[in-house]
Structures are given as C-alpha cells and as structure tokens.
Motif scaffolding. Structure first.
Motif, PDB file in Angstrom:
ATOM      1  N   ASN A  56       0.813  -1.214   0.000  1.00  0.00           N
ATOM      2  CA  ASN A  56       0.000   0.000   0.000  1.00  0.00           C
ATOM      3  C   ASN A  56       0.846   1.264   0.000  1.00  0.00           C
ATOM      4  OD1 ASN A  56      -2.497  -1.310  -0.048  1.00  0.00           O
ATOM      5  ND2 ASN A  56      -2.512  -1.569   2.173  1.00  0.00           N
ATOM      6  N   GLY A  57       2.155   1.098  -0.201  1.00  0.00           N
ATOM      7  CA  GLY A  57       3.031   2.259  -0.315  1.00  0.00           C
ATOM      8  C   GLY A  57       3.282   2.973   0.985  1.00  0.00           C
ATOM      9  N   ALA A  58       3.229   2.253   2.107  1.00  0.00           N
ATOM     10  CA  ALA A  58       3.438   2.864   3.418  1.00  0.00           C
ATOM     11  C   ALA A  58       4.889   3.291   3.592  1.00  0.00           C
ATOM     12  CB  ALA A  58       3.050   1.878   4.520  1.00  0.00           C
ATOM     13  N   ASP A  59       5.111   4.175   4.542  1.00  0.00           N
ATOM     14  CA  ASP A  59       6.456   4.626   4.863  1.00  0.00           C
ATOM     15  C   ASP A  59       7.209   3.488   5.542  1.00  0.00           C
ATOM     16  OD1 ASP A  59       8.765   5.863   5.624  1.00  0.00           O
ATOM     17  OD2 ASP A  59       7.807   7.453   6.789  1.00  0.00           O
ATOM     18  N   THR A  60       8.178   2.920   4.846  1.00  0.00           N
ATOM     19  CA  THR A  60       8.880   1.739   5.353  1.00  0.00           C
ATOM     20  C   THR A  60       9.887   2.043   6.454  1.00  0.00           C
ATOM     21  OG1 THR A  60      10.563   1.927   3.606  1.00  0.00           O
ATOM     22  CG2 THR A  60       8.627   0.563   3.141  1.00  0.00           C
ATOM     23  N   GLU A  61      10.204   3.324   6.672  1.00  0.00           N
ATOM     24  CA  GLU A  61      11.222   3.677   7.659  1.00  0.00           C
ATOM     25  C   GLU A  61      10.863   3.198   9.058  1.00  0.00           C
ATOM     26  OE1 GLU A  61      14.266   5.040   7.324  1.00  0.00           O
ATOM     27  OE2 GLU A  61      13.942   4.833   5.176  1.00  0.00           O
ATOM     28  N   CYS A  62       9.583   3.170   9.386  1.00  0.00           N
ATOM     29  CA  CYS A  62       9.188   2.845  10.757  1.00  0.00           C
ATOM     30  C   CYS A  62       9.451   1.379  11.111  1.00  0.00           C
ATOM     31  CB  CYS A  62       7.731   3.204  11.004  1.00  0.00           C
ATOM     32  SG  CYS A  62       6.530   2.200  10.117  1.00  0.00           S
ATOM     33  N   LEU A  63       9.787   0.556  10.127  1.00  0.00           N
ATOM     34  CA  LEU A  63      10.065  -0.854  10.409  1.00  0.00           C
ATOM     35  C   LEU A  63      11.542  -1.202  10.245  1.00  0.00           C
ATOM     36  CD1 LEU A  63       7.020  -2.699   8.770  1.00  0.00           C
ATOM     37  CD2 LEU A  63       7.294  -1.897  11.121  1.00  0.00           C
ATOM     38  N   ARG A  64      12.401  -0.205  10.205  1.00  0.00           N
ATOM     39  CA  ARG A  64      13.830  -0.476  10.014  1.00  0.00           C
ATOM     40  C   ARG A  64      14.570  -0.745  11.323  1.00  0.00           C
ATOM     41  NH1 ARG A  64      15.823   0.235   4.941  1.00  0.00           N
ATOM     42  NH2 ARG A  64      14.514   1.415   3.472  1.00  0.00           N
ATOM     43  N   SER A  65      14.103  -0.192  12.434  1.00  0.00           N
ATOM     44  CA  SER A  65      14.827  -0.270  13.705  1.00  0.00           C
ATOM     45  C   SER A  65      13.980  -0.951  14.771  1.00  0.00           C
ATOM     46  CB  SER A  65      15.218   1.136  14.178  1.00  0.00           C
ATOM     47  OG  SER A  65      16.000   1.793  13.202  1.00  0.00           O
ATOM     48  N   PRO A  66      14.617  -1.615  15.746  1.00  0.00           N
ATOM     49  CA  PRO A  66      13.858  -2.353  16.767  1.00  0.00           C
ATOM     50  C   PRO A  66      13.233  -1.457  17.829  1.00  0.00           C
ATOM     51  CG  PRO A  66      16.210  -2.585  17.163  1.00  0.00           C
ATOM     52  CD  PRO A  66      16.073  -1.882  15.846  1.00  0.00           C
ATOM     53  N   TRP A  67      13.771  -0.248  18.027  1.00  0.00           N
ATOM     54  CA  TRP A  67      13.208   0.630  19.060  1.00  0.00           C
ATOM     55  C   TRP A  67      11.937   1.311  18.555  1.00  0.00           C
ATOM     56  CZ3 TRP A  67      13.710   4.917  16.178  1.00  0.00           C
ATOM     57  CH2 TRP A  67      14.864   5.108  15.418  1.00  0.00           C
ATOM     58  N   GLY A  68      11.189   1.878  19.525  1.00  0.00           N
ATOM     59  CA  GLY A  68       9.922   2.524  19.177  1.00  0.00           C
ATOM     60  C   GLY A  68       8.805   1.537  18.917  1.00  0.00           C
TER      61      GLY A  68
END
Length: 331
Positions: A147-159
C-alpha cells in the motif's frame, strides 16, 4: 519483580555520557509494571558502575555484565532473560517520554505496536511522524508494504512493542554474525508472524545522533558493507523466501522496499575502493545478482541508481567502473 508485563531491554556499551538520561526516562514512566534489563556489553568507561548504581536503587532494574560481543548479542541476552509478555528495546543513548510505555500498551491487543520518533541532531529536532494505521489479516506486512506505506518505521527495533510468545515460538533472535541490517531483518521477520499491527502518529521516542557520529559511522559502514555484503544479501534472500512461503506470493517487495538502498550503498562503497576486481566480484556474487534481477524491474532508486543497475544488468561493468573513476578524479 514478579512477572512484570513489560521487559525493557537496553544494550549498553560505553554510553556513560547518556546512560543516566536514558535510565531516568524509563524509570519515570507512568506505566510502572515493567522490568528494566541493562545489558553491559563489556563497556570500558563508567557505564558498568552506573548500571549497578541503578540496580541498587530500584528493584525493577536488572544488570547483566558480559564480555563485548556486539549489540545483537546484548539484545539476545536480554530476550533470553526477559520475563515480561511484552518486549521493548531502547538504545542507551536515547530517551523516552513519560507516557512511552503507556502509549505502546494502549495497543496491547496488537502483535506489534509502533510509535513515532523525534530525531535529535546538530541542526535541531526532526519529527518523523507515522500515519495512524491498524492492519489486520494473515499478511499484514505484505499489506503494509504494497500500500506504499512509509517503510522507515520498520527499520529499527526501538519505538515498538513486541510479544515475547511470538518471538519464542519462532525462536527469533538478532543475527550476531551481522554488523549491518540485523535490526531491520529482525523487525521484518517478526512482522511476518503478526496478524495485527498498530502504527501511531504519537511521538514518544527520542533518537540521538550527530553529524560527526553519522560521518564516522558512514565510513565504518562502507568497510562493513564491503566485508559482509555476502552475508547481508544472503540473509535478505532467506527472509524473502520465508516471506513468499508465508504470503503465497512471488512478489519480492521486501527487496524493493528495503534492499534497494542497501544495494546502492554497497555498490558505492565497492566503487570507492577503485579496485575493479573487487567490483567485479561484488556484481558476480549470486545473492547480489539475484537482487539486481529484482531491482531492475523497479523504478524507485533515483536516476543514478536506476542507471547503475541498468549498466550492471547489461554487463557494462568496465564502463560503469571507468565512469566512477573519472567522476572521482574531477571531484
């Protein structure tokens, strides 16, 4: 503590300068049913003493001292010793808002809960705000990516907040043999087991970075990409095979969403060596060639990236190599 709901895992390595800020922010949480695992990864500064000091003052703090083995080994040690049903990772040079755990636990019915992040640098603060979303179904990662979501939020384990039972069911761990991309691979592999995922626009996590540290890290990472690209691309290949099995799809969207940038960075690092044999060896690597075949079908790697991929795909290695040499010499 007896059976806290949350286990907060903080790997610590020579972060004495920031450690108190991090730990104080965790202990000040409005949600109090948690344990804090400080994993001292063989620090040579005052970090071990700071960890022990907090353990002596607050029964929620548990400290583990071990020889240096890397951040993945430290996080894995935290996973093994955690007792909470929810796992949360925080880096020792970062800090969180008082409601951080409460916001994550407000979505405790989700297999994965993600919040937004403040990035602190030399030029000020940048807010990376996610779009609120709640995904449910058998293939939430695929639905999220397609769906073209912002993939950055799944790059790091924190948050994020993870369910420990899911991690243990598939025996998921951070790859201790990798020094790059191991965190992204962990998150994506976990997401393949999720049936519901909540993403929040609320920002409670503060990520610390500086231009100097980023430049130093970039120089180190260039060497790491060159030394370990075979392991990195192999790990993504294996992840993509699991993705195809789980989703029943031949779509290589993980490559396009996450490995494209890794490929470009590795390619530039190899070209910067000005060693044609190194460059040729990289492009002839089986996992890299598989990646190139997939990336050649996409169009979201910038003009330079698309041009380079097309040259490599068409076998114009010497032309690309000579172009880079000329561009380097003329500045």
């Amino acid at each position: 503590m007896n059976n806290p709901q949350i286990s907060v895992i903080v790997p610590v390595y020579n972060t004495e300068k920031w450690l108190r800020r991090c730990v104080d922010s965790i202990l000040a949480q409005t949600f109090t049913d948690f344990e804090l695992l400080l994993i001292d990864d063989g620090s040579t500064d005052g970090s071990p003493a700071v960890c022990d000091e907090y353990a002596g003052k607050d029964c929620r703090v548990c400290v583990f001292h071990k020889p240096n083995g890397g951040v993945s080994f430290a996080r894995n040690l935290g996973i093994v010793n955690a007792v909470g049903c929810i796992l949360i990772f925080i880096d020792a040079d970062d800090w969180v808002e008082p409601e951080y755990l409460a916001v994550l636990m407000s979505h405790q019915d989700s297999d994965l809960s993600v919040i937004s992040t403040f990035f602190h640098g030399d030029d000020g603060i940048v807010l990376h705000r996610n779009h609120d979303a709640c995904l449910k179904g058998e293939n939430v990662l695929y639905d999220f990516l397609k769906n073209g979501a912002d993939t950055e939020c799944l790059r790091s384990p924190w948050g994020k907040a993870y369910r420990r039972d899911i991690i243990e069911d598939v025996k998921l761990r951070f790859d201790e043999n990798l020094r790059l991309c191991e965190d992204t691979l962990f998150v994506l592999r976990y997401c393949l087991e999720c049936r519901n995922m909540s993403i929040s626009s609320i920002a409670c996590y503060h990520y610390e970075f500086s231009t100097v540290n980023c430049e130093n890290s970039l120089s180190r990472n260039k060497l790491l990409y060159i030394r370990h690209y075979d392991s990195i691309f192999k790990a993504f290949y294996k992840l993509n095979e699991v993705f195809k099995t789980k989703t029943g799809s031949d779509d290589s969207i993980i490559y396009r969403s996450y490995l494209g940038n890794v490929f470009i960075m590795t390619l530039c690092a190899v070209l910067d060596t000005h060693e044609y044999q190194e460059f040729e060896s990289f492009t002839n690597n089986g996992y890299v060639k598989h990646c190139i075949d997939i990336l050649s079908l996409g169009n979201n790697y910038g003009i330079k990236g698309k041009f380079y991929i097309k040259l490599i795909k068409n076998g114009c290695l010497r032309l690309l190599f000579l172009m880079e040499r000329v561009m380097h010499e003329i500045g």
